[in-house]
Scaffold this motif. Structure first.
Motif, PDB file in Angstrom:
ATOM      1  N   LEU A 324       0.850  -1.188   0.000  1.00 43.46           N
ATOM      2  CA  LEU A 324       0.000   0.000   0.000  1.00 43.46           C
ATOM      3  C   LEU A 324       0.883   1.234   0.000  1.00 43.46           C
ATOM      4  O   LEU A 324       1.802   1.355   0.825  1.00 43.46           O
ATOM      5  N   LEU A 325       0.617   2.157  -0.932  1.00 38.47           N
ATOM      6  CA  LEU A 325       1.368   3.402  -1.046  1.00 38.47           C
ATOM      7  C   LEU A 325       0.430   4.591  -0.894  1.00 38.47           C
ATOM      8  O   LEU A 325      -0.763   4.497  -1.173  1.00 38.47           O
ATOM      9  N   THR A 326       0.999   5.730  -0.465  1.00 38.94           N
ATOM     10  CA  THR A 326       0.231   6.967  -0.329  1.00 38.94           C
ATOM     11  C   THR A 326       1.011   8.117  -0.946  1.00 38.94           C
ATOM     12  O   THR A 326       2.201   8.293  -0.647  1.00 38.94           O
ATOM     13  N   ALA A 327       0.345   8.867  -1.799  1.00 36.05           N
ATOM     14  CA  ALA A 327       0.909  10.096  -2.356  1.00 36.05           C
ATOM     15  C   ALA A 327       0.485  11.254  -1.473  1.00 36.05           C
ATOM     16  O   ALA A 327      -0.709  11.433  -1.211  1.00 36.05           O
ATOM     17  N   GLN A 328       1.429  12.045  -1.013  1.00 35.98           N
ATOM     18  CA  GLN A 328       1.136  13.142  -0.108  1.00 35.98           C
ATOM     19  C   GLN A 328       2.008  14.341  -0.445  1.00 35.98           C
ATOM     20  O   GLN A 328       3.085  14.203  -1.028  1.00 35.98           O
ATOM     21  N   VAL A 329       1.525  15.519  -0.097  1.00 33.48           N
ATOM     22  CA  VAL A 329       2.250  16.750  -0.377  1.00 33.48           C
ATOM     23  C   VAL A 329       2.450  17.497   0.932  1.00 33.48           C
ATOM     24  O   VAL A 329       1.582  17.506   1.797  1.00 33.48           O
ATOM     25  N   ARG A 338      -2.849  14.295   2.418  1.00 36.83           N
ATOM     26  CA  ARG A 338      -2.936  13.088   1.598  1.00 36.83           C
ATOM     27  C   ARG A 338      -3.643  13.403   0.288  1.00 36.83           C
ATOM     28  O   ARG A 338      -4.746  13.952   0.279  1.00 36.83           O
ATOM     29  N   LEU A 339      -3.003  13.051  -0.819  1.00 38.63           N
ATOM     30  CA  LEU A 339      -3.598  13.254  -2.130  1.00 38.63           C
ATOM     31  C   LEU A 339      -4.275  11.991  -2.643  1.00 38.63           C
ATOM     32  O   LEU A 339      -5.393  12.047  -3.151  1.00 38.63           O
ATOM     33  N   ARG A 340      -3.597  10.878  -2.509  1.00 30.98           N
ATOM     34  CA  ARG A 340      -4.149   9.649  -3.072  1.00 30.98           C
ATOM     35  C   ARG A 340      -3.490   8.442  -2.408  1.00 30.98           C
ATOM     36  O   ARG A 340      -2.295   8.456  -2.119  1.00 30.98           O
ATOM     37  N   LYS A 341      -4.290   7.417  -2.187  1.00 32.33           N
ATOM     38  CA  LYS A 341      -3.778   6.139  -1.711  1.00 32.33           C
ATOM     39  C   LYS A 341      -3.794   5.161  -2.880  1.00 32.33           C
ATOM     40  O   LYS A 341      -4.729   5.159  -3.683  1.00 32.33           O
ATOM     41  N   MET A 342      -2.761   4.350  -2.983  1.00 31.58           N
ATOM     42  CA  MET A 342      -2.617   3.435  -4.125  1.00 31.58           C
ATOM     43  C   MET A 342      -2.557   1.991  -3.647  1.00 31.58           C
ATOM     44  O   MET A 342      -1.822   1.674  -2.707  1.00 31.58           O
ATOM     45  N   HIS A 414     -13.024  16.416  -7.338  1.00 22.88           N
ATOM     46  CA  HIS A 414     -11.748  15.783  -7.574  1.00 22.88           C
ATOM     47  C   HIS A 414     -11.119  16.384  -8.813  1.00 22.88           C
ATOM     48  O   HIS A 414     -11.782  16.784  -9.752  1.00 22.88           O
ATOM     49  N   ALA A 415      -9.838  16.459  -8.786  1.00 24.81           N
ATOM     50  CA  ALA A 415      -9.079  16.974  -9.927  1.00 24.81           C
ATOM     51  C   ALA A 415      -8.022  15.955 -10.291  1.00 24.81           C
ATOM     52  O   ALA A 415      -7.535  15.206  -9.457  1.00 24.81           O
ATOM     53  N   PRO A 416      -7.604  15.890 -11.549  1.00 20.21           N
ATOM     54  CA  PRO A 416      -6.591  14.927 -11.938  1.00 20.21           C
ATOM     55  C   PRO A 416      -5.273  15.225 -11.271  1.00 20.21           C
ATOM     56  O   PRO A 416      -4.872  16.377 -11.128  1.00 20.21           O
ATOM     57  N   LEU A 417      -4.600  14.167 -10.815  1.00 13.93           N
ATOM     58  CA  LEU A 417      -3.320  14.320 -10.117  1.00 13.93           C
ATOM     59  C   LEU A 417      -2.179  13.877 -11.032  1.00 13.93           C
ATOM     60  O   LEU A 417      -2.336  12.946 -11.772  1.00 13.93           O
TER      61      LEU A 417
END
Length: 417
Positions: A324-329, A338-342, A414-417
């Motif tokens: 499990l990965l998480t994209a964060q800024v 948190r932007l997105r969990k993968m 939601h907006a495209p990341l």
């Protein structure tokens, strides 16, 4: 000024609507009213009260009559164009009450009527900002194409109510009616009803009974009640109403709407996966990744490890094989968003690689994970050695990007990341 004036026997300064209005009507913007008041105080100081007895009685009487008529014209005639019907009716009621019963009684009646008008007007507003389904609002979780298609097909089982304003017995009852309309009066009722408090400014104890009835409705209809973003005060009110101990259907509470919808999606996927409907991984279904595995290097990541650093130039792309990965800024004040969990079956960093741009967010491992890495040089070599496989891979990435963009433009907030 009051202390200096008092040391010489002058009156203490204070605010008075009548005197201020009189001074404004006599000579607005000049010092003459203050000079006249000071002269009268000096006259009384030097000559005593007998000096005021020389003033004709019709002068102060005329002043009082003028001020009274001025206020009546301003509030009973001119105000009818500025105030609403309800507000103007309160002004008339105050005037009549003061004339018949007295000033204090008129003020008390005005306060009471203003409270009634506020409650009536506020209860007319809707407490529901928006009503969405799981198709219109999705969590920030990047899932394989098969899971996304499954969630889109079963999105009607998630019903989201975004609440707003201050909730009390009037607006909370309207919320109860809205939930009944969306849940009871439908043939295929939802499995999850999400109440989002992200835009709620407060919750009165009088609204607790309506939320208790929503919990009883959840028991009767067999859906799970999901509360997202409630403040600590809101949680205390809901707990005091017994909502947390609702018999039968459980009540789930999450910090925000994103995590609450993510939990609902996981429950839907777990039900479908138990039936074997999405047991085949996406890469095995289309065969695209199968031929690329020999060109990709496997990497193991411990929990908390950083796969991509924010602002880092891309050196390739990754495929999440397990974990499990998480994209964060990280914002300028140090806050992590948190932007997105993968989840397994998705590509990571492909947009930065194709665009040649620095990574706009960091990617970290939430748990021990395994990724497959394809460098930019290996991808260029694949273009030369096996153009057919490379073209299939590029089409696959283009299809994934287009699908995400389509979901972002059709999904709310939601907006495209």
């Amino acid at each position: 000024a009051s202390r200096v004036g008092g040391s010489g026997g002058g009156p203490v300064g204070y605010g008075a609507v009548g005197l201020a209005t009189l001074a404004d009507r006599i000579a607005a913007g000049v010092r003459l009213p203050g000079v006249v008041v000071a002269a009268l105080c000096a006259l009384v100081l030097l000559g005593g009260s007998t000096a005021l007895a020389q003033l004709p009685t019709f002068v102060p009487g005329g002043i009082l009559l003028y001020l009274g008529l001025d206020f009546l014209v301003a509030w009973l005639y001119d105000a009818r164009h500025r105030l609403s019907r309800g507000e103007y009716a309160i002004v008339v009621a105050i005037t009549v009450a003061m004339a018949v019963f007295g000033a204090l009684e008129g003020v008390a009646l005005g306060i009471f009527l203003a409270m009634v008008l506020f409650i009536f007007e506020y209860s007319r507003g809707t407490p529901v900002r928006r009503t969405l389904s799981g198709r219109e609002f999705t969590s920030n979780v990047d899932r394989p194409p098969a899971e996304r298609r499954t969630l889109h097909a079963s999105g009607q089982h998630v019903r989201i109510f975004e609440l707003q304003r201050f909730l009390f017995f009037g607006t909370a009852h309207r919320l109860l009616e809205a939930v009944r309309e969306r849940v009871v009066d439908t043939d295929d009722g939802p499995r999850f009803v999400v109440l989002d408090f992200g835009h709620v400014t407060g919750l009165d104890a009088s609204a607790a009974s309506s939320f208790t009835k929503i919990g009883q409705l959840a028991d009767a209809r067999g859906f799970t009640l999901v509360l997202t973003g409630p403040s600590e005060r809101t949680r205390q009110v809901l707990r005091s109403s017994g909502l947390a101990e609702t018999r039968g259907t459980a009540v789930r509470v999450f910090s925000d709407l994103d995590h609450g919808v993510e939990w609902c999606e996981d429950q839907l996927l777990a039900t479908v996966d138990a039936d074997g409907s999405i047991a085949v991984p996406a890469d095995q279904a289309d065969g695209t990744l199968g031929g690329l595995r020999e060109h990709m290097a496997s990497r193991s990541l411990p929990a908390g490890a950083q796969l991509i650093a924010q602002g880092q130039a891309p050196d390739g792309l990754y495929y999440l094989d397990a974990g499990l990965l998480t994209a964060q800024v990280e914002l300028s004040d140090g806050t992590i968003v948190r932007l997105r969990k993968m989840r397994p079956g998705v590509f990571v960093g492909e947009l930065s690689l194709y665009a040649g741009a620095q990574a706009s967010a960091s990617v970290v491992a939430d748990e021990p994970s395994t990724v497959l890495f394809l460098s930019g040089e290996d991808l260029a070599q694949l273009d030369r050695d096996d153009p057919t496989m490379a073209a299939a891979f590029h089409r696959h990435i283009a299809a994934l990007t287009s699908e995400r963009l389509l979901e972002a433009t059709t999904s709310t907030d939601h907006a495209p990341l």
